[in-house]
Each structure stands twice: as structure tokens, then as C-alpha cells.
Design an enzyme around this catalytic site. Structure first.
Site, PDB file in Angstrom:
ATOM      1  N   ILE A  16       0.854  -1.200   0.000  1.00 39.26           N
ATOM      2  CA  ILE A  16       0.000   0.000   0.000  1.00 39.26           C
ATOM      3  C   ILE A  16       0.890   1.250   0.000  1.00 39.26           C
ATOM      4  O   ILE A  16       0.640   2.208  -0.743  1.00 39.26           O
ATOM      5  CB  ILE A  16      -0.955   0.013   1.210  1.00 39.26           C
ATOM      6  CG1 ILE A  16      -1.958  -1.129   1.093  1.00 39.26           C
ATOM      7  CG2 ILE A  16      -1.698   1.356   1.314  1.00 39.26           C
ATOM      8  CD1 ILE A  16      -2.909  -1.277   2.265  1.00 39.26           C
ATOM      9  N   ASP A  42       9.396   2.492   8.267  1.00 41.68           N
ATOM     10  CA  ASP A  42       9.198   1.034   8.275  1.00 41.68           C
ATOM     11  C   ASP A  42      10.180   0.438   9.278  1.00 41.68           C
ATOM     12  O   ASP A  42      10.895   1.187   9.952  1.00 41.68           O
ATOM     13  CB  ASP A  42       9.338   0.431   6.863  1.00 41.68           C
ATOM     14  CG  ASP A  42       8.430  -0.781   6.685  1.00 41.68           C
ATOM     15  OD1 ASP A  42       8.661  -1.797   7.377  1.00 41.68           O
ATOM     16  OD2 ASP A  42       7.473  -0.731   5.883  1.00 41.68           O
ATOM     17  N   GLY A  89       1.850  -2.622  10.174  1.00 41.28           N
ATOM     18  CA  GLY A  89       1.226  -3.493  11.153  1.00 41.28           C
ATOM     19  C   GLY A  89       1.577  -4.920  10.872  1.00 41.28           C
ATOM     20  O   GLY A  89       2.333  -5.224   9.946  1.00 41.28           O
ATOM     21  N   ARG A  98      -6.963 -14.455  17.328  1.00 38.71           N
ATOM     22  CA  ARG A  98      -7.230 -13.016  17.356  1.00 38.71           C
ATOM     23  C   ARG A  98      -6.517 -12.313  18.503  1.00 38.71           C
ATOM     24  O   ARG A  98      -6.053 -11.192  18.364  1.00 38.71           O
ATOM     25  CB  ARG A  98      -8.744 -12.773  17.442  1.00 38.71           C
ATOM     26  CG  ARG A  98      -9.385 -12.673  16.074  1.00 38.71           C
ATOM     27  CD  ARG A  98     -10.819 -13.102  16.112  1.00 38.71           C
ATOM     28  NE  ARG A  98     -11.610 -12.239  16.978  1.00 38.71           N
ATOM     29  CZ  ARG A  98     -12.402 -11.267  16.539  1.00 38.71           C
ATOM     30  NH1 ARG A  98     -12.494 -11.030  15.251  1.00 38.71           N
ATOM     31  NH2 ARG A  98     -13.113 -10.550  17.362  1.00 38.71           N
ATOM     32  N   ASP A 159     -14.258   0.290   1.583  1.00 37.35           N
ATOM     33  CA  ASP A 159     -15.520  -0.459   1.560  1.00 37.35           C
ATOM     34  C   ASP A 159     -16.631   0.411   0.964  1.00 37.35           C
ATOM     35  O   ASP A 159     -17.459  -0.049   0.181  1.00 37.35           O
ATOM     36  CB  ASP A 159     -15.886  -0.890   2.986  1.00 37.35           C
ATOM     37  CG  ASP A 159     -14.722  -1.602   3.650  1.00 37.35           C
ATOM     38  OD1 ASP A 159     -14.385  -2.698   3.213  1.00 37.35           O
ATOM     39  OD2 ASP A 159     -14.139  -1.023   4.585  1.00 37.35           O
ATOM     40  N   HIS A 187     -14.350  -2.650   9.772  1.00 28.83           N
ATOM     41  CA  HIS A 187     -13.758  -2.989   8.471  1.00 28.83           C
ATOM     42  C   HIS A 187     -13.406  -4.476   8.521  1.00 28.83           C
ATOM     43  O   HIS A 187     -12.250  -4.865   8.644  1.00 28.83           O
ATOM     44  CB  HIS A 187     -12.501  -2.153   8.195  1.00 28.83           C
ATOM     45  CG  HIS A 187     -11.717  -2.696   7.028  1.00 28.83           C
ATOM     46  ND1 HIS A 187     -12.162  -2.635   5.742  1.00 28.83           N
ATOM     47  CD2 HIS A 187     -10.532  -3.349   6.974  1.00 28.83           C
ATOM     48  CE1 HIS A 187     -11.288  -3.220   4.942  1.00 28.83           C
ATOM     49  NE2 HIS A 187     -10.287  -3.658   5.668  1.00 28.83           N
ATOM     50  N   SER A 238      -5.606  -6.011  -1.489  1.00 25.98           N
ATOM     51  CA  SER A 238      -5.854  -4.734  -2.195  1.00 25.98           C
ATOM     52  C   SER A 238      -4.755  -3.734  -1.866  1.00 25.98           C
ATOM     53  O   SER A 238      -4.426  -3.547  -0.694  1.00 25.98           O
ATOM     54  CB  SER A 238      -7.167  -4.116  -1.727  1.00 25.98           C
ATOM     55  OG  SER A 238      -8.164  -5.075  -1.610  1.00 25.98           O
TER      56      SER A 238
END
Ligand code: NAX
Length: 328
Positions: A16, A42, A89, A98, A159, A187, A238
Site C-alpha cells: 500500500i 518502516d 502493522g 485473534r 468499503d 472494516h 488490495s
């Protein structure tokens, strides 16, 4: 001539970041007359691609791009920035639970929150892109209490744009005549893409499409599953569309939404529409003078209510996991 604005992109060496930094340099983020200084952050293992990106940005000879700072030091990266785009991330891998992903991101976002709070410009606007985007934004807001809550948002514009794109394709009309769809909630695949208040070419989307079954089922699931469809097609998630949506999110926030239009943004809930306070939840918002406001008074039918509550429940569960990490 206005002074340049410093824009931070974390995770800049990723895919991205690669697409986004070029768009920012072309004026898609803050307009075609605003010069920018890019701060690219980064981790150390990504030093080489990070420097490679800087070289390519220099080679692009972009008139609006006054300087590029590529660094692995969060303090240097956050110093003096007015816009912070948090893409860095740790994405969830198949084997991870999770709570593990929440702990990894909790550690990253609490550190970045600290650096932003201490070194960014007062009034810095933050958008969190990295997943779980909504909950990373909550972590950031809790760890940087001096940054106003209204300045911390997460990206659900991708979205929103996907929903506009689906309606336009179904009607075979240009996407810019479709407006006021809403993404509610997380999201994630529990998000609720809602067309009940939207228009296409001046008539309601429901009247234009005349297929409630498609709108209530297939449309919702196409938008919810679009990220997965892109991964299946590209073998990568994406990037171009995410970068483009980040620019839409910040540009509308800073420069304002057109009269009569709203957009979707993940913002810290003030309790509007019965959404628990403090969750970072995607709402319909209008923007003016650098400020956003939740569109109030929309009619919510029983079906929508249930979907809005389901996605809120998922966010509450994520927040609990994040809280456990922050208190540990
Ligand atoms: P990449 O894996 O290509 O890039 C992520 C970059 O973050 C890497 O270069 C990595 O080294 C860097 N990073 C990791 N820890 C860092 C730290 N502590 N400080 C600075 N940088 C760090 O992922 P990419 O495809 O660019 O996606 C980035 C994030 O966006 C992912 O979390 C992804 O899930 C999320 N997405 C969110 C979207 C949204 O609409 N909110 C849509 C697109 C995307 O899936």
C-alpha cells in the site's frame, strides 16, 4: 506560497505504501496546489525496499514533493507531521488467534501513539489502515490521550467505494452519480453496507435497481467479501484501491465533502445510533473546515438495526482483547 505539509506513512515499504506515496506526491491527498514532505517509516528489516522507494520518488520528479525522509526511527518519522497514515502493522496469518494479533498490533500501536503524541503537530489528523483497523485506532487513541479523539479515525472508505462501484456497475452508470451509501461498523466481513439512503442519478438506489433481493443479499456479501476476492485474484491483498481510498478519506476530511454528499469513516463513537461510546465504528459523515460530523437522523429499519448491532458486538469483543493486552 503555502509551506509544505509533512505527511507520515508507516509501513511505507509495503505494497500500500508503494502505491500511496506516489499518489500523495501527485497531489491526490491534499490537492494539486499543496506541497508535501513525505515521512516514510518502516522496520529495520525493510530498510532496503524503503530506501528503494525513496529513490523512485526522487526519480518521479514530482513538483509537489518537496522532500522525502525514509527512516526506521518512529521519533524522526513522527516529528512535525500534520497527517499520519498508519499502514504499518502485523497482518493476521492463518495459524494466529485473534488475541495474538491484537497483542502484536497493540505493541506497535502503543509505541506509535507515544511518538505521535510527543512529536507530531498539534491537531495532527490520523487514519489507521492496518488491520484490525478499527481496534488499532482505539488502541492508538487510548495510548495517546492528548490527541483529540476526533483526530483519530480508521479507513472504511475502501468499503464505501466498493459499494459505490457495485451500484454503478449494476446500473451501468458512472460511479460519480451514485452517492450516500453507508458502511456501518467494522472494516471486516461483519460490516454492513447500507444503500437505504443512497441515490443514483437523483433517484433512490432501491428505486433505480428495483431488486431488493439483490441489494439485501448479493450486494451486501460482494462488498463484505471483496477483500477476499482481490486476494484470490491477485494472490495479494488490495493495494491500489486501498491507497486511492486513503487519499479520498484524508482529502474529504481536510477539504470537505461536497454539499449533499456523505462518506463513510471509522470514527470514535459518541453514542450516535446507539453505537457504544468509545468504539471506533464506521458511520456516515460529512466534513467541513477540517472537521467531520456524523450524519444524524437517518431512519434505521429492523434489519439494518440487527446488522449494525452485530458488527458493534464484534468490535466490542476486539476492544476487550485489546484492553486485556494493554492491561497486561
Ligand atoms: P504489507 O505487508 O505489504 O506492508 C506492511 C508494512 O508494514 C511492511 O513493510 C512491514 O515491514 C511494515 N511494518 C510492520 N511493523 C511495522 C512497524 N512496527 N513500524 C513500521 N512499519 C511496520 O501490507 P499492505 O498490503 O501494505 O497492507 C498494510 C495493512 O493494511 C495490513 O494490515 C492490511 O491488512 C491493511 N489493509 C487495510 C485496508 C482497509 O481498508 N482498512 C484495506 C487494505 C489492507 O488489507
Amino acid at each position: 506560497v503555502r509551506p509544505p505539509i509533512r505527511v507520515l506513512i508507516t509501513g511505507a515499504a509495503g505494497q500500500i505504501g508503494y502505491a500511496l506515496s506516489s499518489l500523495v506526491g501527485h497531489g491526490e491527498l491534499l490537492g494539486k496546489s499543496q506541497r508535501v514532505i513525505l515521512h516514510l517509516l518502516d522496520v529495520e528489516t525493510a530498510t532496503e525496499p524503503l530506501n528503494g522507494l525513496k529513490l523512485e520518488l526522487i526519480d518521479s520528479a514530482l513538483p509537489l514533493l518537496t522532500d522525502v525522509i525514509a527512516t526506521t526511527n518512529p521519533t524522526e518519522a513522527c516529528t512535525g507531521v500534520s497527517i499520519a497514515i498508519m499502514v504499518g502493522g502485523f497482518p493476521r496469518k492463518a495459524h494466529m488467534e485473534r488475541k495474538d494479533i491484537m497483542a502484536m498490533n497493540g505493541s506497535i500501536y502503543s509505541k506509535h501513539a507515544y511518538a505521535l503524541e510527543k512529536y507530531a503537530c498539534k491537531g495532527c489528523k490520523v487514519v489507521v489502515v492496518a488491520n484490525p483497523a478499527n481496534t488499532n485506532a482505539v488502541i492508538l487513541s487510548q495510548c495517546a490521550p492528548s490527541i483529540p479523539r476526533k483526530n483519530i479515525t480508521c479507513l472504511t472508505r475502501l468499503d464505501h467505494n466498493r459499494a459505490l462501484g457495485q451500484v454503478a456497475a449494476k446500473l451501468n452508470i458512472p460511479v460519480n452519480v451514485v452517492k450516500n451509501v453507508t458502511i456501518w461498523g467494522n472494516h471486516s466481513s461483519t460490516q454492513y453496507p447500507d444503500v437505504n439512503h443512497g441515490c443514483a442519478n437523483g433517484i433512490t438506489i432501491r428505486n433505480a435497481i428495483r431488486d431488493d433481493n439483490w441489494l439485501d443479499n448479493e450486494f451486501v456479501s460482494i462488498v463484505q467479501q471483496r477483500g477476499a476476492a482481490i486476494i484470490k485474484a491477485r494472490n495479494l491483498s488490495s493495494a491500489l484501491s486501498a491507497a486511492s481510498s486513503v487519499c479520498d478519506h484524508i482529502r474529504d476530511w481536510v477539504l470537505g465533502t461536497p454539499p449533499g454528499h456523505w462518506v463513510s469513516m471509522g470514527v470514535i463513537s459518541d453514542g450516535s445510533y446507539g453505537v457504544p461510546e468509545g468504539l471506533c465504528y464506521s458511520f456516515p459523515v460529512t466534513c467541513k473546515d477540517g472537521d467531520w460530523n456524523i450524519v444524524q437522523g437517518l431512519d434505521i429499519d429492523a434489519r439494518s438495526r440487527q446488522k449494525m448491532d452485530d458488527t458493534a458486538r464484534e468490535l466490542e469483543e476486539e476492544r476487550r482483547l485489546a484492553q486485556d493486552y494493554l492491561q497486561s
